[in-house]
Structures are given as structure tokens and as C-alpha cells.
Scaffold this active site. Structure first.
Site, mmCIF file in Angstrom:
data_model
loop_
_atom_site.group_PDB
_atom_site.id
_atom_site.type_symbol
_atom_site.label_atom_id
_atom_site.label_comp_id
_atom_site.label_asym_id
_atom_site.label_seq_id
_atom_site.Cartn_x
_atom_site.Cartn_y
_atom_site.Cartn_z
ATOM 1 N N HIS A 152 31.573 51.563 59.800
ATOM 2 C CA HIS A 152 31.598 50.164 60.221
ATOM 3 C C HIS A 152 30.379 49.841 61.082
ATOM 4 O O HIS A 152 29.748 48.788 60.945
ATOM 5 C CB HIS A 152 32.908 49.915 60.990
ATOM 6 C CG HIS A 152 33.002 48.576 61.633
ATOM 7 N ND1 HIS A 152 32.859 48.396 62.990
ATOM 8 C CD2 HIS A 152 33.220 47.351 61.110
ATOM 9 C CE1 HIS A 152 32.998 47.116 63.278
ATOM 10 N NE2 HIS A 152 33.213 46.452 62.161
ATOM 11 N N GLU B 182 34.580 43.660 69.536
ATOM 12 C CA GLU B 182 35.355 43.498 68.293
ATOM 13 C C GLU B 182 36.617 44.366 68.356
ATOM 14 O O GLU B 182 37.706 43.940 67.968
ATOM 15 C CB GLU B 182 34.488 43.888 67.097
ATOM 16 C CG GLU B 182 35.142 43.595 65.751
ATOM 17 C CD GLU B 182 34.230 43.928 64.571
ATOM 18 O OE1 GLU B 182 33.016 44.130 64.770
ATOM 19 O OE2 GLU B 182 34.756 43.979 63.441
ATOM 20 N N GLU C 143 27.383 49.483 58.913
ATOM 21 C CA GLU C 143 27.403 48.175 58.240
ATOM 22 C C GLU C 143 26.785 47.103 59.153
ATOM 23 O O GLU C 143 25.934 46.320 58.731
ATOM 24 C CB GLU C 143 28.853 47.823 57.879
ATOM 25 C CG GLU C 143 29.057 46.421 57.342
ATOM 26 C CD GLU C 143 30.188 45.712 58.063
ATOM 27 O OE1 GLU C 143 29.934 44.638 58.637
ATOM 28 O OE2 GLU C 143 31.331 46.226 58.073
ATOM 29 N N HIS C 144 27.203 47.096 60.417
ATOM 30 C CA HIS C 144 26.631 46.121 61.362
ATOM 31 C C HIS C 144 25.122 46.305 61.482
ATOM 32 O O HIS C 144 24.359 45.345 61.475
ATOM 33 C CB HIS C 144 27.257 46.320 62.759
ATOM 34 C CG HIS C 144 28.506 45.532 62.968
ATOM 35 N ND1 HIS C 144 28.664 44.655 64.000
ATOM 36 C CD2 HIS C 144 29.659 45.487 62.262
ATOM 37 C CE1 HIS C 144 29.865 44.111 63.945
ATOM 38 N NE2 HIS C 144 30.494 44.609 62.898
#
Lengths: 424, 423
Positions: free
Chosen positions: B69, B144, B72-73
Site C-alpha cells: 500500500h 489514513e 502504491e502511494h
């Protein structure tokens, strides 16, 4: 888009679109928002889509929908300015995709009309106690669960503060107290008001209007003495005054910040397009001030975006913030708002915004429910624009138009939803 | 490059699957009458891939939870700036997601398709990680993670997975924890990138107003990596049992939320037929048209939030019932009793026919949406399946196939996760 007269006070909008394997049919009713009967009208789409005179329980109704290749009947309600929309839709497979020669589209619109005009009524002429009790309980639970989504909850709280004291200040579904006070008699009266006095428009999105739909709808309406109420075309706007702050504290780990901003009057579709670009430059795409400055440069939030309720003359800026950054985030947001008002945005960003908005408008032609929604408030529009007309207006927006829209922005309220002190 | 074309006369649709020399699979579904196109450039790499090696490596590399994840960012960032910027300038909508077994980068547009597609393939192929940018992202993702900590739906789901699985990394939050992402370094990111972002482990799916030839030309021009690479992800031994049968947490919710899961066997993935049989079984058993659902609503144990799903990937499979209830334990017991009843009495044939029609109709409806088609193509890429096989699968499916699923629902392999209101 074609308009077809159904009765003296009801039109059908047919939006021809041969992309889909389904046809979507919608009946939209509008009534002015009133304190009286607020919750009773709000529960109607849930109650009416749960059973009807032919399929008397949710179980039987759902079995029928499954037989119709998974056709979906939905009931929705929302505030549209100072009016309430109660809508009923059905989406069904076009008949050629039926594998057994049945006609799911025709059966689906009959079911839609039964849902609205032929509810299940008991021997005493009212809705059955067990049906109302069931839906009332579920409706109350639905309202209680709204608090689980903190982002939506914070916005609803901010809206409630801005429009406190008016029916619009209530959430779409009303309050828990209002829901608990619902009676069988009240829901029946709300249904009568809806079908007899609601302003009605129908929308069909698909290859063609299903055979017999217009006649069937005429026949249903012919059995009712209809006298639609006058809708509120000029909705009340946020009051002028000093910027003020409201804080709620809850057991949460991330805070929410919502700022209510009064926007200027919009007298023409051109103003609407200019406002859309101004809003997008402020809190829309990745080129927006909130994204580039508040989130990416200052790292003050996880999200920060803005959206406009044009009929109520307000913009909501929503942000997810750490409690210790909440006040800094508010200052940064207000600073960006001021910068926007001073016309501090580049031509490149305007072009990006116009491209994004036109892309979004054109994309809506690819989804039946979005097309349906586009036309859902046709009754309340002074100028009914097609997506293509709106797209052209956006293309024509100038720097001066955006500056004029932004110059009218005036923050009215800052709402904080923050963790309780002991959680920090 | 090889290309295979698949057609459905019934739907009047077709699509192609091309394999480039470097192994990249390209799925194109033309819908010329649509205004938009929707594209996903993805890799078979998700949060569960935390220990792995390639065919050229002897030892496994272990990385912190949440790194897929995080990667991905970070891929949205290049030396020139933010990759979102270019999409914004082109008016396209862009986003990305990381799930348990895949990462996808996507855009939707009505204009400048070639420029957007070139940009999508380019920025994903051009990693740029520094100490400074990694540190900045640790702060953003930390926020997040906190947002998800406040989400009762998210928590009840992950708590359930944590109860069901002993070791399978699917039990760990996709974004990791504040502590695990603090261990991420540029070197680790490059290691993951070089392993999983090889074209032979990736796919491009695109649907809508596109031309296949043009898409292939762009893909061949931009994705120039040569050779292929085999990856082995370490799959820890997972006992057949559940780790704990019950877990709970308290959050600011109005009413208790629950997830009740049945751990399922996974042997080399879960095939389309089994997934379809499970979907139909669940609809018959607990759908809104079932006696079971009606009775539970009447008993005020559930409301329309009640739902079910078959959560499945390459190394995990759980049948999940979820919803709100004043008494989640009672709901779990009722579900077990209903499974036992079906096991004893069999499947009602009328209900089977209705469920089949519903599912078939809704599958056809999926072809209304370019996003829906793209998502289905992604599923095909992940599972090596064919999109139109559903037509024959519905024809062939029998109630015996559903009974197979029922026999595999074992009460001793269940876990109940509950989120209680704060007292």
C-alpha cells in the site's frame, strides 16, 4: 431528450440511450419541506418498496424481483432546496436478454407502479400494523447508524447548525425522535399527500419507452384526483453574520472539520458553470488549492475537499484532521479561500478544471442511474440543461467568471468533530 | 506478441487478451458507443505478499506489513512531481488501490486517451523513492490508518480475519500499522518494486471507447522491460482450525456490528464454479427473499444492513455474514442452524431457479458499466479465467454443486467478531 405528456400535471422525460442492456424507469415526487409530516414522508420510500397489494411481504416481493432477472426497485429521498424529493426507480434487463421468452421490462414497470400507487392496505383502510412496525424499527436503526460514518455525520451536523430552526436543518431522514413518533395514520396521510399532491415527473433511460408504460402510468394516475402543491422555487439561503465555531467531542481517533461557506446568488446557467469551476479549483481535483497546499504542502489533513449545494447557496469544505492540527487546518483552509477570492489561480489550473468537469459531465452519459439523476430535479430547474449544454457552458467559463463566483464566498461556520480530551 | 479474441453472441460483445513478449497481459474490451474509457494497470501484488523470492534469489526477503500500500502511494511521486497532476491537466479521473492480493492504478477519461494511457504506464514503470519522500508519506499514511481505526465496518472485518487465521498475512490490515510502516525504507521499496512490478507479473485492462490496436502499440512502446521473472510468495502453514471463535471491540456505534465467518478450504485458489455455487447458496439461504432472512427480521435480530459475501483470494477463503444486531451471538447460532437445516433437507429447487435468474441477470447488467467490465477483466487476469464463461457455468450448475459448499461449512471453523457500542 424527449418530453411526453402523461396528464395535465405530469410529464415523462425520455432519454434515449442504446448503450445499456437495461432500461431504467423512475417516478419522482416533490413536495415542499414542512416540519409536519417530515419523518412520515421520509419513511415512505422504504415502506412502499417493502411490499405492495400483490406481494404483501418483503419476502414475496423480493422473490418476484429475483424472477425478473434480478430487477431492482429502489426508493430514495433527499432534500432538494426547500423541497423533498421522493423517488422510485426500477432497472430491468431489456427483454432480449431474457432466456425464457419472458418480458422482464414490462413486468418491472407494473411492479414499480404497484409499489407507488397500490400499497398493501389492511381491512381498516390503513397500512397494516405489522408492516409499519417493521419498517419503523428498521428506519429508526437506519437513522441511528448514520453516526457510524463520521465524515457524513460531521457534514450533517454542520448543515443542521447553518439551517437550524428550519425544516431543511433536519437530516434527510429526519431525527430519531421524529422517527419514533411515526404512526400508521401519519404514514398513510403522507402517502395520500405524496400521490395526490406531489409534483410528479417520470424519467425513462434506455433504448425505448417500454411498450405500454405510458398507458399504464396514465391509468394509475387516472384513478387519483391529483392537485399538486406549489413547490418552493427560491430556497432560503444561509443568514449573514459573523463567522462562528461549533465543536462536538466524540470517542474517535481522527477529527473532522467542516466549514460552511455562503456562495453568491446564481441567476443563470452560466453562473452555475462558473461556480462549478471555482469550487473545483478550490477543493476538487489534484490541482486544487486544498489538495496541493493544505494536504500535500502542509500535510495538515488526509483529505480536504469542497462541494456545493447550489439551491441552498452554500458550499461545504470537508476535511479529516489530526486533533492537534485542526485549528491550523482551519486557518490554512480559510487562507486558501481568501487567496481564491483574490483571484490567485493560474490559467493552467482553470483549464485543468474545465477539462476535469467536462470529462465528468460526458462520463455521466455512460451510466443510466447518473443520467436519471441528472434529470431528477427537472421540475425545479428554471433552465433544464442537457449534459451537453452544461458541458459547453463549462468550456466557455472565463477567468473573470471564476473570479466573480469566488469573490462572493463568505465563510459562515466552522464545525469541529474532535476526539474527547481523554482520548488525545 | 500473441492475441486471443473472445466473443459472446448472446451479449453481442467481444474482447481480446494479448500477451506481450515480456509477459504483460493486455485485456481490451471495446465499447465504441460509450463516451468514456476506463483503464487499470495492475500487479499481482498485495498486502499478503510480505515474504517472497524470485527465481534468481535463494533466500526469502521479509518486508514490513503495509508496504504494498505504501508503494502504491509512493509511485504517484516522481522527480518531476505528482503523477496525479498530468491526469488533472488532461481532465481525467485517476486513482489507485491496494487489496490483499493486488495493486491497481487506474484512470477514466473521455478525452486524450493516448496521453493518459501513456502516462499511466510510464509513471508506474518509473519508481522514485528517497528518504525524505518516504518520511513524508509515513505521516500521511499514519493519518489514513487512524481514519480506518474509526471505521467500525473496517475494524469488525479485520478483527474477524484476525480471529479466523493463525498465520495467513490476510489477517493484517492492508495499510499495516503506524509501527510497521515506520520500518519502511527506500531500499525495501525498490526491492518490492523490482520483484512485483515486472511486466510478467502485471496486467493492463481497459474497457470503453478504445481501439485495441492503439492500446497495444502504446503498451509495447512504453513497457520496454525484457525477459520474464518467476516469483514465489511464502505461504505460511495455516492450521485448519480458527485462531479464536469470538472477538470484540468497543467503538462509537449505535448498535453492535458483527462479522461471522466460516473458514473455507483453499487448494490452489477457489474456482469460478465454486464461487458461483457459493453466491447462489448464500442468496437462497440468507437473501432478502429467504424464509431465514424474514424470520430474523421479524425477530428483530437483523435489519437490511445484513449481508453476506464470499471473500476469496489465492490463499484465503471465508464465507462472511455481516450486519447490525442487538444480539450477534444469537444471529451466529441461527446461521449455524440454517446451514444444518440445508445440509439435512437439501436445496429448494424453486429457490435455486430464482437465485440463478437473479445472479444471471445481474451479471448481464454488469456489462452496462465500463468500470464494471474493467473490474471483471482484472478478476480474469488475477485468476486466469475467461469473462464469458459465466454463460455456460449457469447452464451447467446444479443444486448438487451448492450442496458441496454446504458440506464445507463447518461450525467448528467459524469466528464471530463484534463491535459493541461504548458503554
Amino acid at each position: 431528450m424527449e418530453k411526453i405528456k402523461i396528464t395535465d400535471n405530469c410529464e415523462l422525460l425520455f432519454v434515449k440511450n442504446d448503450r445499456f442492456k437495461t432500461t431504467r424507469m423512475t417516478l419522482n415526487f416533490f413536495l415542499p419541506l414542512t416540519e409536519e409530516g417530515y419523518s412520515e414522508l421520509a419513511i415512505l420510500p422504504f415502506f412502499l418498496t417493502s411490499c405492495n397489494s400483490e406481494y404483501k411481504t418483503p419476502e414475496l416481493l423480493n422473490r418476484r424481483l429475483n424472477e425478473l432477472y434480478g430487477a431492482v426497485i429502489s426508493g430514495t429521498t433527499e432534500k432538494v432546496g426547500d423541497n423533498r424529493r421522493v423517488g422510485f426507480s426500477v432497472s430491468a434487463l431489456n427483454d432480449r436478454y431474457s432466456i425464457d421468452g419472458s418480458k422482464p421490462m414490462i413486468d418491472a414497470y407494473k411492479l414499480l407502479c404497484s409499489t407507488v400507487f397500490s400499497p398493501s392496505i389492511g381491512e381498516d383502510g390503513l397500512f397494516c400494523t405489522q408492516d409499519i412496525d417493521r419498517e419503523k424499527r428498521l428506519f429508526c436503526e437506519n437513522i441511528q447508524a448514520e453516526k457510524n460514518d463520521k465524515r457524513a455525520w460531521a457534514r450533517s451536523r454542520c448543515e443542521g447548525e447553518v439551517f437550524k430552526g428550519s425544516p431543511y436543518g433536519q437530516p434527510d431522514l429526519g431525527t430519531l425522535d421524529g422517527a419514533e413518533a411515526i404512526t400508521r395514520e401519519g404514514v398513510f396521510a403522507a402517502w395520500q399527500r405524496l400521490v395526490e399532491r406531489g409534483v410528479l415527473s417520470a424519467v425513462v433511460v434506455g433504448e425505448s419507452i417500454p411498450d405500454g408504460f405510458v398507458d399504464h402510468l396514465k391509468s394509475c394516475l387516472g384513478k387519483i384526483e391529483r392537485c399538486p402543491e406549489e413547490l418552493i422555487r427560491s430556497s432560503a439561503q444561509p443568514a449573514d453574520g459573523e463567522l462562528y465555531e461549533v465543536t462536538d467531542r466524540e470517542d474517535i481517533s481522527q477529527g473532522k472539520l467542516v466549514i460552511g461557506v455562503k456562495i453568491g446568488a446564481m441567476s443563470s446557467p452560466k453562473d452555475r458553470a462558473a461556480l462549478a469551476v471555482a469550487n473545483d479549483l478550490l477543493g476538487g481535483g489534484t490541482y486544487s488549492k486544498f489538495f496541493t497546499v493544505v494536504r500535500e504542502q502542509l500535510h495538515l489533513c488526509y483529505y480536504c475537499s469542497s462541494r456545493v449545494e447550489r439551491r441552498k447557496g452554500i458550499m461545504y469544505i470537508e476535511s479529516g484532521v489530526e486533533a492537534e492540527n485542526a485549528y491550523k487546518a482551519k486557518d490554512a483552509i480559510l487562507q486558501q479561500l481568501e487567496s481564491m477570492k483574490k483571484g490567485e489561480f493560474s490559467d493552467k489550473d482553470i483549464n485543468s478544471s474545465k477539462m476535469t468537469l467536462t470529462n465528468s459531465v460526458r462520463t455521466c452519459e455512460d451510466t443510466a442511474s447518473v443520467i436519471d439523476r441528472w434529470y431528477s430535479a427537472a421540475e425545479l430547474e428554471d433552465y433544464l440543461l442537457t449534459p451537453e449544454e452544461y458541458r459547453r457552458l463549462i468550456c466557455e467559463v472565463t477567468r473573470e467568471d471564476v473570479a466573480a463566483a469566488a469573490a462572493a464566498f463568505s465563510p459562515r461556520i466552522v464545525y469541529y468533530l474532535l476526539p474527547k480530551e481523554e482520548n488525545r | 506478441m500473441t492475441t486471443e479474441v473472445f466473443k459472446s453472441d448472446f451479449l453481442g460483445e467481444s474482447y481480446s487478451v494479448s500477451t506481450l513478449k515480456n509477459g504483460l497481459k493486455v485485456f481490451v474490451f471495446e465499447k465504441p458507443q460509450y463516451a468514456s474509457a476506463y483503464a487499470v494497470f495492475g500487479t499481482k501484488y498485495g498486502s499478503i505478499d510480505i515474504k517472497f523470492r524470485t527465481d534468481s534469489q535463494q533466500d526469502f526477503t521479509e518486508v514490513p506489513a503495509g508496504i504494498a500500500h505504501f508503494l502504491e502511494h509512493k509511485l504517484f511521486e516522481s522527480e518531476e512531481g505528482d503523477a496525479f497532476q498530468k491526469f488533472g491537466e488532461n481532465g481525467a479521473y485517476a486513482n489507485a488501490y491496494t487489496s490483499f492480493d493486488r495493486t491497481g492504478y487506474l484512470f477514466s477519461c473521455t478525452d486524450r486517451l493516448e496521453s493518459n494511457l501513456t502516462h499511466l504506464l510510464s509513471f508506474v514503470s518509473d519508481p522514485y523513492f528517497t528518504e525524505e519522500t518516504v518520511a513524508k508519506e509515513q505521516g500521511i499514511i499514519g493519518q489514513e490508518i487512524k481514519m480506518y481505526d474509526d471505521s467500525p465496518d473496517w475494524r469488525v472485518f479485520f478483527n474477524m480475519l484476525t480471529a479466523i487465521y493463525h498465520h495467513n498475512p490476510v489477517r493484517t490490515d492492508i495499510a499495516g500499522t503506524v509501527e510497521s510502516i515506520a520500518q519502511i525504507t527506500p531500499e525495501l521499496l525498490y526491492s518490492c518494486y523490482n520483484t512485483f512490478y515486472h511486466p510478467s507479473n502485471m496486467f493492463l485492462c481497459i474497457a470503453g471507447n478504445v481501439e485495441t490496436q492503439k492500446v497495444l502499440e502504446i503498451a509495447e512502446k512504453v513497457i520496454t522491460t525484457e525477459g520474464t521473472q518467476t516469483i514465489e510468495s511464502f505461504e505460511p502453514d495455516e492450521p485448519d482450525t480458527v485462531r479464536e471463535a469470538y472477538c470484540e471491540q468497543s467503538l462509537d456505534v449505535a448498535k453492535p456490528l458483527f462479522n461471522f465467518g466460516y473458514k473455507q478450504k483453499v487448494e490452489g485458489g477457489v474456482g469460478f464454479k465454486t464461487r458461483l455455487a457459493t453466491e447462489l447458496l448464500l442468496e437462497i439461504m440468507a437473501g432478502h427473499s429467504s424464509n431465514f432472512y424474514t424470520e430474523l427480521v421479524q425477530q428483530e435480530l437483523i435489519n437490511p444492513e445484513f449481508s453476506f459475501e464470499h471473500f476469496t483470494g489465492r490463499s484465503y477463503s471465508v464465507i462472511i455474514f455481516s450486519g447490525e444486531s442487538k444480539d450477534p451471538r444469537a444471529v451466529a447460532e441461527k446461521i449455524k442452524a440454517e446451514v444444518a437445516r440445508i445440509r439435512a433437507e437439501g436445496i429448494d429447487e424453486e429457490a435455486f431457479t430464482r437465485a440463478k435468474r437473479k445472479s444471471f441477470g445481474q451479471t448481464v447488467m454488469m456489462f452496462n458499466s465500463v468500470e464494471g467490465i474493467c473490474s471483471a477483466l482484472t478478476e480474469c487476469a488475477m485468476r486466469r479465467e475467461e469473462l464469458f464463461e459465466f454463460e455456460q457455468a449457469y447452464a451447467d450448475l446444479t443444486s448438487d454443486d451448492l450442496m458441496e459448499v454446504v458440506y464445507n461449512m463447518d461450525d467448528s471453523k467459524t469466528a464471530l467478531s463484534v463491535i459493541n457500542p461504548l458503554s
